[in-house]
Design a protein around this motif. Structure first.
Motif, mmCIF file in Angstrom:
data_model
loop_
_atom_site.group_PDB
_atom_site.id
_atom_site.type_symbol
_atom_site.label_atom_id
_atom_site.label_comp_id
_atom_site.label_asym_id
_atom_site.label_seq_id
_atom_site.Cartn_x
_atom_site.Cartn_y
_atom_site.Cartn_z
ATOM 1 N N VAL A 130 -8.640 2.723 -7.558
ATOM 2 C CA VAL A 130 -8.316 2.058 -6.306
ATOM 3 C C VAL A 130 -8.410 0.538 -6.416
ATOM 4 O O VAL A 130 -7.872 -0.190 -5.577
ATOM 5 C CB VAL A 130 -9.226 2.567 -5.164
ATOM 6 C CG1 VAL A 130 -10.630 1.974 -5.250
ATOM 7 C CG2 VAL A 130 -8.612 2.273 -3.803
ATOM 8 N N VAL B 123 -10.965 8.753 -2.204
ATOM 9 C CA VAL B 123 -10.485 7.902 -3.295
ATOM 10 C C VAL B 123 -11.155 8.267 -4.610
ATOM 11 O O VAL B 123 -10.528 8.321 -5.650
ATOM 12 C CB VAL B 123 -10.745 6.416 -2.938
ATOM 13 C CG1 VAL B 123 -10.378 5.520 -4.115
ATOM 14 C CG2 VAL B 123 -9.946 6.034 -1.704
ATOM 15 N N THR C 15 -11.728 8.151 2.353
ATOM 16 C CA THR C 15 -10.280 8.217 2.200
ATOM 17 C C THR C 15 -9.705 6.808 2.379
ATOM 18 O O THR C 15 -10.369 5.916 2.920
ATOM 19 C CB THR C 15 -9.663 9.141 3.256
ATOM 20 O OG1 THR C 15 -9.844 8.545 4.550
ATOM 21 C CG2 THR C 15 -10.303 10.516 3.216
ATOM 22 N N PRO C 16 -8.465 6.597 1.950
ATOM 23 C CA PRO C 16 -7.837 5.297 2.210
ATOM 24 C C PRO C 16 -7.839 4.923 3.692
ATOM 25 O O PRO C 16 -8.078 3.765 4.042
ATOM 26 C CB PRO C 16 -6.417 5.497 1.681
ATOM 27 C CG PRO C 16 -6.569 6.474 0.568
ATOM 28 C CD PRO C 16 -7.626 7.430 1.062
ATOM 29 N N LYS D 38 -0.659 7.935 0.042
ATOM 30 C CA LYS D 38 -2.103 8.090 -0.107
ATOM 31 C C LYS D 38 -2.812 8.101 1.232
ATOM 32 O O LYS D 38 -3.805 8.815 1.420
ATOM 33 C CB LYS D 38 -2.647 6.971 -1.000
ATOM 34 C CG LYS D 38 -2.213 7.100 -2.457
ATOM 35 C CD LYS D 38 -2.788 5.988 -3.318
ATOM 36 C CE LYS D 38 -2.350 6.151 -4.772
ATOM 37 N NZ LYS D 38 -2.876 5.068 -5.643
ATOM 38 N N ILE D 39 -2.313 7.329 2.176
ATOM 39 C CA ILE D 39 -2.916 7.333 3.507
ATOM 40 C C ILE D 39 -2.668 8.679 4.183
ATOM 41 O O ILE D 39 -3.576 9.275 4.774
ATOM 42 C CB ILE D 39 -2.361 6.182 4.358
ATOM 43 C CG1 ILE D 39 -2.664 4.838 3.702
ATOM 44 C CG2 ILE D 39 -2.947 6.228 5.772
ATOM 45 C CD1 ILE D 39 -1.994 3.663 4.381
ATOM 46 N N LEU E 258 0.827 -1.202 0.000
ATOM 47 C CA LEU E 258 0.000 0.000 0.000
ATOM 48 C C LEU E 258 0.865 1.256 0.000
ATOM 49 O O LEU E 258 2.026 1.237 0.414
ATOM 50 C CB LEU E 258 -0.927 0.013 1.210
ATOM 51 C CG LEU E 258 -1.979 -1.096 1.291
ATOM 52 C CD1 LEU E 258 -2.825 -0.914 2.541
ATOM 53 C CD2 LEU E 258 -2.858 -1.123 0.051
ATOM 54 N N SER F 183 -3.888 -2.682 -3.292
ATOM 55 C CA SER F 183 -5.240 -2.117 -3.321
ATOM 56 C C SER F 183 -5.800 -1.926 -1.922
ATOM 57 O O SER F 183 -5.715 -2.823 -1.077
ATOM 58 C CB SER F 183 -6.172 -3.037 -4.121
ATOM 59 O OG SER F 183 -7.507 -2.612 -3.996
ATOM 60 N N PHE F 184 -6.426 -0.770 -1.707
ATOM 61 C CA PHE F 184 -7.086 -0.509 -0.436
ATOM 62 C C PHE F 184 -8.416 -1.258 -0.318
ATOM 63 O O PHE F 184 -9.070 -1.192 0.717
ATOM 64 C CB PHE F 184 -7.308 0.995 -0.254
ATOM 65 C CG PHE F 184 -6.054 1.751 0.047
ATOM 66 C CD1 PHE F 184 -5.554 1.806 1.340
ATOM 67 C CD2 PHE F 184 -5.346 2.393 -0.954
ATOM 68 C CE1 PHE F 184 -4.379 2.502 1.626
ATOM 69 C CE2 PHE F 184 -4.166 3.090 -0.691
ATOM 70 C CZ PHE F 184 -3.686 3.136 0.610
#
Length: 472
Positions: free
Chosen positions: A58, A52, A143-144, A45-46, A41, A418-419
């Motif tokens: 995503v 997203v 969000t992630p 992005k986190i 991951l 992938s989240f």
């Protein structure tokens, strides 16, 4: 066109074939948090914490499992990794999904749609538009970090190069308002690529990250030491290694390796044996450092990478053209672990094999080096990559049960970019509970729900908590 008419495929008792399996899963496994100790991951992005917004980005970007499925279905590359729009690419995946029946992609796709978007319809051309719209509506506000929290992911361990400044890991920790702890992993692959022409450039990069000029082996090792200390200070508790190649442990001397390193810095070509000497030395050196810091060392062994050079040139690395290799691994693991163990410097270790014909090889090798340091010190890892599906999981669980102690297993991980991949933990938990329940039905284990439930809870969560020392 509608290929599959059934709805609510992912029921509460998906994969659970008996009442005992249902009890074990729903009572002891379902609601446990997740510790995902190996994935790819993006910490950036986190940390950025932005919604997203689009399911294609995503869900499909970087997912070589889905890419391979689409290619097998004859989809043009522009709809996979190319210039097609996000919705066009999603539609091509939807078009492919009905053809993935009996491939784990079918299960994963429907499980992920159900858990993140409460979608019961089978993804296919006739349902694609509605599902795309519904998913994007949900993702507009997700969000992630929120996606991780929704799945009760307590810890994720990302995969990070030794030169990484861990900027985003620091930001996440400083913000202090995330449910999920995001920790780095020291992925040492690039340190071993002394055979590549790019190695000298990488050494310069490593030197910059360590604020040290690397012009000798001694300074190279000082730079590694500084980076390991830096990673440890920033929460790292695991290392990783994953070169797809035949690996050999050979005899070496420090003086000899120093000369080999100097030879490479002068851009001279190395022999195969010199490369093996250097790598053997580095495996042992790093292994001792991991022991010093009480890290868990991971070894992902067995892929043959970049088989399709035409597609590799078009798409780049991680194009989805890797497969199972047939390299011998037993002698390498034996010599490495025995060397470290002989000086009482063998850290906890998890080894993952990609070739299923080596299941028993890996399971029995890890059993050679167990000790009283901790229960299950040497772990044979969960089904990895091409093996992290129902059949591969069951084979891994059965072989581990036959050759070691299943009850001390640290369980599943996603190994994903992938989240939206975290229902794979649920998938594993359902497979595990069903397997144990079938043993009860067949009279192979006692019908003691409290005992078996505790064992399942340990495998799914508590063993990992105890094993990785994330709180230290």
């Amino acid at each position: 066109m509608t290929f599959i008419k059934s709805k609510t495929f992912i029921t509460d008792n998906f994969l659970l074939q008996t009442e005992i399996a249902e009890t074990l899963y729903h009572t002891y496994a379902k609601d446990l948090p997740i510790i995902d100790y190996h994935n790819h991951l993006s910490a950036r992005k986190i940390a950025e914490n932005e919604p997203v917004r689009n399911i294609t980005e995503v869900w499909l970007d970087g997912d070589h499992y889905k890419w391979r499925g689409m290619r097998a279905n004859g989809v043009e590359e522009k709809y996979i990794t190319g210039t097609a729009t996000l919705e066009e690419r999603f539609n091509k995946w939807a078009e492919t999904v009905p053809y993935t029946v009996r491939n784990p992609l079918f299960h994963w796709t429907q499980l992920e749609l159900k858990r993140y978007f409460n979608v019961d319809d089978i993804l296919q051309s006739s349902t694609a538009k509605a599902i795309y719209k519904k998913a994007n509506t949900v993702l507009e506000n997700k969000t992630p970090a929120q996606l991780l929290e929704d799945m009760k992911v307590e810890v994720v361990c990302t995969t990070d190069d030794p030169t990484d400044n861990l900027k985003y890991h620091k930001q996440i920790k400083e913000k202090g308002n995330f449910y999920t702890k995001v920790l780095p992993t020291f992925r040492a692959d690039e340190l071993f690529f002394i055979n590549k022409k790019e190695f000298s450039n990488y050494i310069q990069k490593l030197g910059v990250s360590a604020n040290l000029e690397i012009n000798t082996l001694a300074n190279f090792l000082k730079a590694i030491d500084k980076r390991i200390h830096f990673f440890n200070t920033n929460g790292c508790r695991l290392s990783d290694f994953g070169i797809g190649a035949a690996l050999r442990m050979v005899d070496y001397t420090l003086e000899g390796v120093s000369l080999i390193f100097d030879k490479k810095l002068k851009e001279n070509k190395l022999t195969i044996n010199e490369i093996d000497e250097y790598r053997s030395f580095l495996f042992v050196y790093l292994g001792k450092k991991y022991h010093e810091y009480n890290w868990v060392q991971q070894y992902h062994l067995g892929p043959i990478r970049n088989n399709n050079t035409l597609l590799l040139d078009q798409v780049g690395t991680d194009a989805g053209v890797d497969s199972i290799g047939d390299y011998p691994m037993a002698e390498f693991m034996s010599k490495l672990f025995n060397t470290l163990n002989s000086t009482n410097q063998l850290a906890k270790a998890i080894c993952y094999n990609l070739n299923p014909s080596q299941n028993e090889v890996f399971a029995t090798m890890m059993g050679n080096f167990q000790s009283s340091d901790c229960p299950g010190k040497m772990q044979w890892g969960s089904g990895w990559w091409f093996l992290d599906q129902k059949d591969g999981m069951e084979k891994q669980l059965n072989t581990l049960s036959n050759m070691g102690l299943l009850s001390r297993f640290v369980g599943m991980l996603t190994d994903s970019r992938s989240f939206l991949s975290f229902p794979r933990h649920e998938y594993f938990r359902r497979v595990l509970c069903n397997l144990i329940a079938n043993d009860v039905v067949n009279g192979l284990v006692p019908n003691d729900m409290e005992f078996l439930g505790k064992m399942i809870s340990d495998i799914c969560y508590q063993n990992a908590v105890n094993y990785f020392n994330f709180e230290n």
